[in-house]
Design a protein around this motif. Structure first.
Motif, PDB file in Angstrom:
ATOM      1  N   ASP A 110       2.066 -88.399   7.241  1.00 54.28           N
ATOM      2  CA  ASP A 110       1.723 -87.244   7.557  1.00 54.28           C
ATOM      3  C   ASP A 110       2.022 -86.746   8.833  1.00 54.28           C
ATOM      4  N   HIS A 111       2.182 -85.220   9.015  1.00 52.17           N
ATOM      5  CA  HIS A 111       2.574 -84.481  10.170  1.00 52.17           C
ATOM      6  C   HIS A 111       1.492 -83.403  10.597  1.00 52.17           C
ATOM      7  N   VAL A 112       1.396 -83.173  11.963  1.00 52.00           N
ATOM      8  CA  VAL A 112       0.634 -82.119  12.329  1.00 52.00           C
ATOM      9  C   VAL A 112       1.251 -81.296  13.078  1.00 52.00           C
ATOM     10  N   PHE A 113       1.550 -79.953  12.906  1.00 55.83           N
ATOM     11  CA  PHE A 113       2.101 -79.079  13.942  1.00 55.83           C
ATOM     12  C   PHE A 113       1.286 -77.705  13.948  1.00 55.83           C
TER      13      PHE A 113
ATOM     14  N   ILE B  25       0.623 -83.464   4.270  1.00 54.65           N
ATOM     15  CA  ILE B  25       0.045 -84.887   3.741  1.00 54.65           C
ATOM     16  C   ILE B  25       1.189 -85.526   2.925  1.00 54.65           C
ATOM     17  N   ASP B  26       2.020 -86.522   3.370  1.00 55.11           N
ATOM     18  CA  ASP B  26       3.082 -87.262   2.913  1.00 55.11           C
ATOM     19  C   ASP B  26       2.578 -87.856   1.456  1.00 55.11           C
TER      20      ASP B  26
ATOM     21  N   TYR C  13      -4.293 -77.611   5.149  1.00 53.82           N
ATOM     22  CA  TYR C  13      -3.484 -78.968   4.617  1.00 53.82           C
ATOM     23  C   TYR C  13      -2.581 -78.514   3.536  1.00 53.82           C
ATOM     24  N   LEU C  14      -1.650 -79.111   3.364  1.00 53.04           N
ATOM     25  CA  LEU C  14      -0.286 -79.064   2.478  1.00 53.04           C
ATOM     26  C   LEU C  14      -0.166 -80.406   1.868  1.00 53.04           C
TER      27      LEU C  14
ATOM     28  N   PRO D  73       4.639 -77.109   1.546  1.00 51.32           N
ATOM     29  CA  PRO D  73       5.223 -78.246   2.280  1.00 51.32           C
ATOM     30  C   PRO D  73       6.618 -78.647   1.662  1.00 51.32           C
ATOM     31  N   THR D  74       7.558 -78.831   2.771  1.00 56.94           N
ATOM     32  CA  THR D  74       9.052 -79.146   2.387  1.00 56.94           C
ATOM     33  C   THR D  74       8.962 -80.681   1.650  1.00 56.94           C
TER      34      THR D  74
END
Length: 321
Positions: free
Chosen positions: A91-94, A139-140, A8-9, A82-83
């Motif tokens: 949030d994004h999962v990849f 995590i945004d 998780y970032l 994270p960028t």
């Protein structure tokens, strides 16, 4: 293999996540000790745009790193961050994917099988292997911007609007937990003796970028090209991630620092409009003319002085910075 299979970032945190990749089987590339000392497995990483690796994206596991006590050969750890995209996009999962290991052979002059089938080269045990992917979740974090425009009217990160007409050099904003600061300089503009921005300077770490119109004098600035200075505090080369862009109209500029923080400046009839786009990692850690970004709805702490006290007087606040 990797030590973690799920990571998780957090965009609003100085994330300390490191990728540790290791081999669980010893390997050789040559029966010659000199050649064996430079033997390694090279693996590339493929990441979504929402994350990046500090330094390069290649992993190198060296044969000589084999530890018989742990039965592992570790690669140099890679930090994943994270960028900071300045977007409130959820949030994004990849998947973090690893490349397939290139076909490797090692030489052994006594191997009859190798001599017959591979021309004295023995196929490597990791040939065609790719480590399993790792799930990454970013995590945004919220982003905010502060602005100082025209003569100059300010809007803090939390939305407080005010105006001061003082002439001088001011801390537009700075962070309390990392070395980031934006300064502005004002000049007298117009016959009504207002003040406007004529320069903006940005510093992050040792990197410094300055956009300056103060040297041309008010009234001549709209047809002048600003003086742009890029330097470092310690005399070393500028970080590769620092970028300054100019729009074709020659009036609008953007400064991008390695963290992702962005400052935009636009030349108008008054001077420079300045916009600072802050990252989630700086929430609750800002001070200066842009106020204290903490989401405080009544904004009663935006006029915080360097002493930590607050004031309701605009000029007292501005002079302090």
């Amino acid at each position: 293999a990797a030590e973690e299979t799920r990571v998780y970032l957090f965009e609003d945190d100085d994330t300390k996540v490191y990728l540790n990749l290791y081999a669980t089987v010893p390997f050789v590339c040559s029966s010659d000790k000199t050649r064996h000392s430079s033997c390694s497995i090279d693996i590339n990483l493929a990441l979504d745009e929402d994350a990046r690796v500090v330094k390069d994206c290649g992993i190198d596991i060296k044969a000589k790193s084999w530890d018989p006590e742990t039965n592992r050969a570790y690669a140099e750890e890679k930090r994943i961050i994270p960028t900071q995209d300045l977007r409130d996009d959820g949030d994004h999962v990849f998947a973090l994917d690893f490349s397939t290991i290139n076909k490797l052979y090692f030489y052994h002059k006594l191997d009859e099988h190798a001599r017959r089938h591979y021309g004295s080269l023995v196929p490597h045990i990791y040939d065609g292997y790719a480590p399993e992917s790792i799930q990454i979740t970013t995590i945004d974090a919220p982003t905010k911007y502060c602005k100082g425009v025209t003569d100059p009217h300010y809007t803090t990160f939390d939305g407080l609007y005010y105006t001061h007409l003082l002439v001088g050099q001011f801390v537009f904003s700075r962070t309390t937990e990392r070395n980031f600061e934006v300064q502005v300089r004002t000049w007298v503009c117009g016959s009504w003796r207002a003040s406007c921005h004529c320069a903006v300077a940005v510093r992050e770490g040792n990197d410094i970028v300055l956009i300056d119109l103060c040297h041309v004098g008010w009234g001549n600035h709209q047809s002048a090209y600003p003086k742009i200075t890029e330097k470092t505090a310690d005399g070393q080369p500028l970080s590769a991630a620092v970028a300054v862009y100019r729009k074709p109209n020659g009036k609008s500029f953007s400064i991008h620092m390695p963290s992702g923080t962005t400052v935009r400046a636009h030349i108008n009839s008054w001077g420079l409009d300045v916009y600072l786009y802050a990252l989630g990692i700086d929430k609750g850690k800002t001070e200066g003319l842009c106020g204290t970004w903490d989401g405080n709805s009544n904004r009663n702490n935006d006029f915080k002085l360097q002493s930590g006290a607050t004031t309701t007087d605009i000029n007292t606040f501005a002079r302090d910075w």
